[in-house]
Design an enzyme around this catalytic site. Structure first.
Site, PDB file in Angstrom:
ATOM      1  N   ARG A  32       0.698  -8.287  13.533  1.00  0.00           N
ATOM      2  CA  ARG A  32      -0.025  -7.261  12.768  1.00  0.00           C
ATOM      3  C   ARG A  32      -0.972  -7.896  11.755  1.00  0.00           C
ATOM      4  NH1 ARG A  32       3.374  -3.803   9.623  1.00  0.00           N
ATOM      5  NH2 ARG A  32       1.533  -2.507   9.398  1.00  0.00           N
TER       6      ARG A  32
ATOM      7  N   ARG B 242      -9.684   1.288   9.603  1.00  0.00           N
ATOM      8  CA  ARG B 242      -9.233  -0.031  10.062  1.00  0.00           C
ATOM      9  C   ARG B 242     -10.382  -0.898  10.563  1.00  0.00           C
ATOM     10  NH1 ARG B 242      -3.546  -0.330  10.869  1.00  0.00           N
ATOM     11  NH2 ARG B 242      -2.579   1.714  10.808  1.00  0.00           N
TER      12      ARG B 242
ATOM     13  N   ARG C 158      12.300  -7.572   2.370  1.00  0.00           N
ATOM     14  CA  ARG C 158      12.336  -6.110   2.486  1.00  0.00           C
ATOM     15  C   ARG C 158      13.347  -5.694   3.562  1.00  0.00           C
ATOM     16  NH1 ARG C 158       6.697  -3.033   3.435  1.00  0.00           N
ATOM     17  NH2 ARG C 158       6.898  -3.751   5.568  1.00  0.00           N
TER      18      ARG C 158
ATOM     19  N   ARG D 253      12.553  -1.359   9.297  1.00  0.00           N
ATOM     20  CA  ARG D 253      11.319  -1.015  10.018  1.00  0.00           C
ATOM     21  C   ARG D 253      11.073  -2.052  11.105  1.00  0.00           C
ATOM     22  NH1 ARG D 253       7.006  -0.004   5.184  1.00  0.00           N
ATOM     23  NH2 ARG D 253       5.655  -0.729   6.834  1.00  0.00           N
TER      24      ARG D 253
ATOM     25  N   LYS E 211       0.826  -1.211   0.000  1.00  0.00           N
ATOM     26  CA  LYS E 211       0.000   0.000   0.000  1.00  0.00           C
ATOM     27  C   LYS E 211       0.859   1.260   0.000  1.00  0.00           C
ATOM     28  CE  LYS E 211      -2.182  -1.063   3.788  1.00  0.00           C
ATOM     29  NZ  LYS E 211      -1.485  -2.314   4.105  1.00  0.00           N
TER      30      LYS E 211
END
Length: 192
Positions: free
Chosen positions: A150, A88, A127, A139, A13
């Site tokens: 998550r 959300r 990533r 991150r 996203k």
């Protein structure tokens, strides 16, 4: 052009939103960034948010919708915006629709990046490796265990938002497992 990007964490996203920002000159609105900016600016809603955040509690939907309502009044959002990672929950989606309607606005498109969730952990690990190799910070969300938590939260709380928009005829599915440029092309086609 007022857009929402839906999809689980790691679906792309943020990457795709950045490309839409570049191509169409509309801002990507992150509720976290907007909350921090409102708190820093000392706006009435920011002051409310700060007291909640300082207590360690989660900011209520009313405050988040207030932050979004305030932010979309800025000059850079007059031509449109991208909401990434918001709404959300179903309650937030309904509140967002009501707030937009009160301003005489509506969403133009809700795009859901559809991905194979079993392959997302591999994507996140890759990533993180690429960031390390490039000397960039990794991150904290890219830790596989944090990521799995998550993803569980997304499936429990947020996955219900897509059917809400599908029923309203606003949802377009995009195959998020394609190469990045192909995903961008599919998004541009959906927006045309």
């Amino acid at each position: 052009m007022r857009l929402i990007f839906l999809g689980p964490p790691g679906a792309g996203k943020g990457t795709q939103a950045a490309r839409i920002v570049e191509a169409h000159g509309i801002p990507q609105l992150s509720t976290g960034d907007m909350l921090r900016a409102a708190v820093a600016a000392g706006t009435p809603i920011g002051i409310k948010a700060k007291s909640v955040m300082d207590s360690g509690a989660l900011v209520s939907d009313d405050i988040v919708i207030g932050i979004v309502a305030e932010r979309i009044e800025h000059a850079d959002a007059k031509k449109g915006f991208i909401l990434d990672g918001f709404p959300r929950t179903l309650a937030q989606a309904e509140a967002l629709d009501a707030m937009l309607a009160s301003k005489g606005l509506k969403l133009d498109k809700v795009l859901e990046l559809k991905v194979d969730q079993t392959k997302l952990v591999d994507r996140i690990v890759k990533r993180a490796e690429e960031a390390r190799a490039a000397g960039q910070p990794v991150r904290k969300d890219d830790d596989p265990e944090v990521f799995k938590t998550r993803l569980e939260a997304y499936n429990r709380d947020t996955a219900v938002v897509a059917p809400y928009y599908a029923k309203r005829g606003q949802l377009t599915d995009i195959d998020g497992m394609q190469p990045i440029d192909a995903v961008t092309a599919a998004i541009e086609k959906a927006l045309a």
